[in-house]
Design a protein around this motif. Structure first.
Motif, PDB file in Angstrom:
ATOM      1  N   ARG A  96       8.623 -23.488 -40.020  1.00  0.00           N
ATOM      2  CA  ARG A  96       9.112 -24.825 -39.652  1.00  0.00           C
ATOM      3  C   ARG A  96       7.934 -25.764 -39.838  1.00  0.00           C
ATOM      4  N   LYS A 134       2.419 -21.901 -33.102  1.00  0.00           N
ATOM      5  CA  LYS A 134       2.323 -23.056 -33.989  1.00  0.00           C
ATOM      6  C   LYS A 134       0.860 -23.435 -34.146  1.00  0.00           C
ATOM      7  N   THR A 135       0.584 -24.161 -35.215  1.00  0.00           N
ATOM      8  CA  THR A 135      -0.781 -24.619 -35.452  1.00  0.00           C
ATOM      9  C   THR A 135      -0.995 -25.968 -34.796  1.00  0.00           C
ATOM     10  N   ARG A 152       6.351 -29.545 -39.650  1.00  0.00           N
ATOM     11  CA  ARG A 152       6.478 -30.909 -39.123  1.00  0.00           C
ATOM     12  C   ARG A 152       5.392 -31.736 -39.781  1.00  0.00           C
ATOM     13  N   GLU A 176      12.578 -26.638 -42.705  1.00  0.00           N
ATOM     14  CA  GLU A 176      12.309 -25.205 -42.579  1.00  0.00           C
ATOM     15  C   GLU A 176      12.344 -24.526 -43.935  1.00  0.00           C
ATOM     16  N   ILE A 221       0.783 -16.676 -39.045  1.00  0.00           N
ATOM     17  CA  ILE A 221       1.021 -17.310 -37.753  1.00  0.00           C
ATOM     18  C   ILE A 221       1.846 -16.323 -36.926  1.00  0.00           C
ATOM     19  N   GLN A 275       1.960 -29.804 -39.411  1.00  0.00           N
ATOM     20  CA  GLN A 275       1.839 -28.695 -38.466  1.00  0.00           C
ATOM     21  C   GLN A 275       2.775 -27.593 -38.939  1.00  0.00           C
ATOM     22  N   GLU A 276       2.256 -26.360 -38.981  1.00  0.00           N
ATOM     23  CA  GLU A 276       3.080 -25.208 -39.307  1.00  0.00           C
ATOM     24  C   GLU A 276       3.519 -24.547 -38.008  1.00  0.00           C
ATOM     25  N   ILE A 277       4.797 -24.179 -37.944  1.00  0.00           N
ATOM     26  CA  ILE A 277       5.359 -23.534 -36.759  1.00  0.00           C
ATOM     27  C   ILE A 277       6.070 -22.262 -37.216  1.00  0.00           C
ATOM     28  N   ASN A 278       5.841 -21.172 -36.518  1.00  0.00           N
ATOM     29  CA  ASN A 278       6.614 -19.968 -36.777  1.00  0.00           C
ATOM     30  C   ASN A 278       7.916 -20.117 -35.998  1.00  0.00           C
TER      31      ASN A 278
END
Length: 157
Positions: free
Chosen positions: A81, A60-61, A83, A93, A55, A109-112
Motif C-alpha cells: 500500500r 509501515k515505513t 501513500r 495498492e 517490510i 510511505q510504503e505500507i505492508n
C-alpha cells in the motif's frame, strides 16, 4: 593498435550477485530493510542502483523521498500500500507482479497491507547512489484512492 587481453571481460563484464550476499549497509528508513545488490561500490554501476526491500507484516515505513532519483518497485510477495503527497493524502495498492513508479522528490510511505505475511520487493533507482531523505509528515487520516489509468492505452467509451 592496442590489443585487449583475452580475459579482459572476466573482471569487468557481467556480474552475478547471489541473493544471499546483498549489502544492507545502505541508507535506511524506519520500518523497512533495504539491501543493495547493484551500486557503484559493489559493481561499479554508474547510473543505476538495484536491491531489495522487505517490510514485516502489518508494518509501515516512515515518510521519505529519494531526491532527484526515479524509483521503480516490483512486488515479489505480499501486498504493498503506497501513500504519497505532502500529507500522504493519496493511496494505491500493488500486489505480486505489479510495478510501482515513484517520481523524483515525491514524499511517500510504503505500507505492508498484510497482517500476516512480509512484503518483499525489488527496487531499482536511476542513480548508483542511495539517496534517502526521511521526512516528518503528519499524514491525513483518510487518503484518496488513486487508480492507475494508462495514458497510452486508455479505453474510450
Amino acid at each position: 593498435m592496442e590489443t585487449i587481453p583475452e580475459d579482459a571481460w572476466r573482471e569487468t563484464g557481467v556480474r552475478v550477485i547471489p541473493g544471499d550476499q546483498l549489502d544492507d549497509n545502505t541508507p535506511q528508513t524506519p520500518g523497512m530493510n533495504r539491501a543493495a545488490a547493484i551500486n557503484f561500490a559493489r559493481v561499479g554501476a554508474q547510473k543505476i542502483w538495484a536491491g531489495t526491500v522487505r517490510i514485516d507484516a502489518d508494518a509501515k515505513t516512515g515518510a521519505h523521498h529519494h531526491g532527484a532519483l526515479e524509483s521503480v518497485i516490483y512486488v515479489l510477495k505480499g501486498r504493498a500500500r503506497m501513500r504519497w503527497g505532502e500529507a500522504l493524502e493519496f493511496v494505491a495498492e500493488a500486489g505480486p507482479g505489479d510495478f510501482i513508479y515513484v517520481p523524483p522528490y515525491v514524499p511517500h510511505q510504503e505500507i505492508n497491507a498484510s497482517t500476516d505475511e512480509p512484503l518483499e520487493c525489488v527496487l531499482v533507482r536511476s542513480d548508483s547512489e542511495a539517496v534517502v531523505v526521511n521526512l516528518d509528515i503528519e499524514p491525513v487520516e483518510k487518503p484518496q484512492n488513486v487508480p492507475w489509468i494508462d495514458p497510452i492505452h486508455r479505453h474510450e467509451g
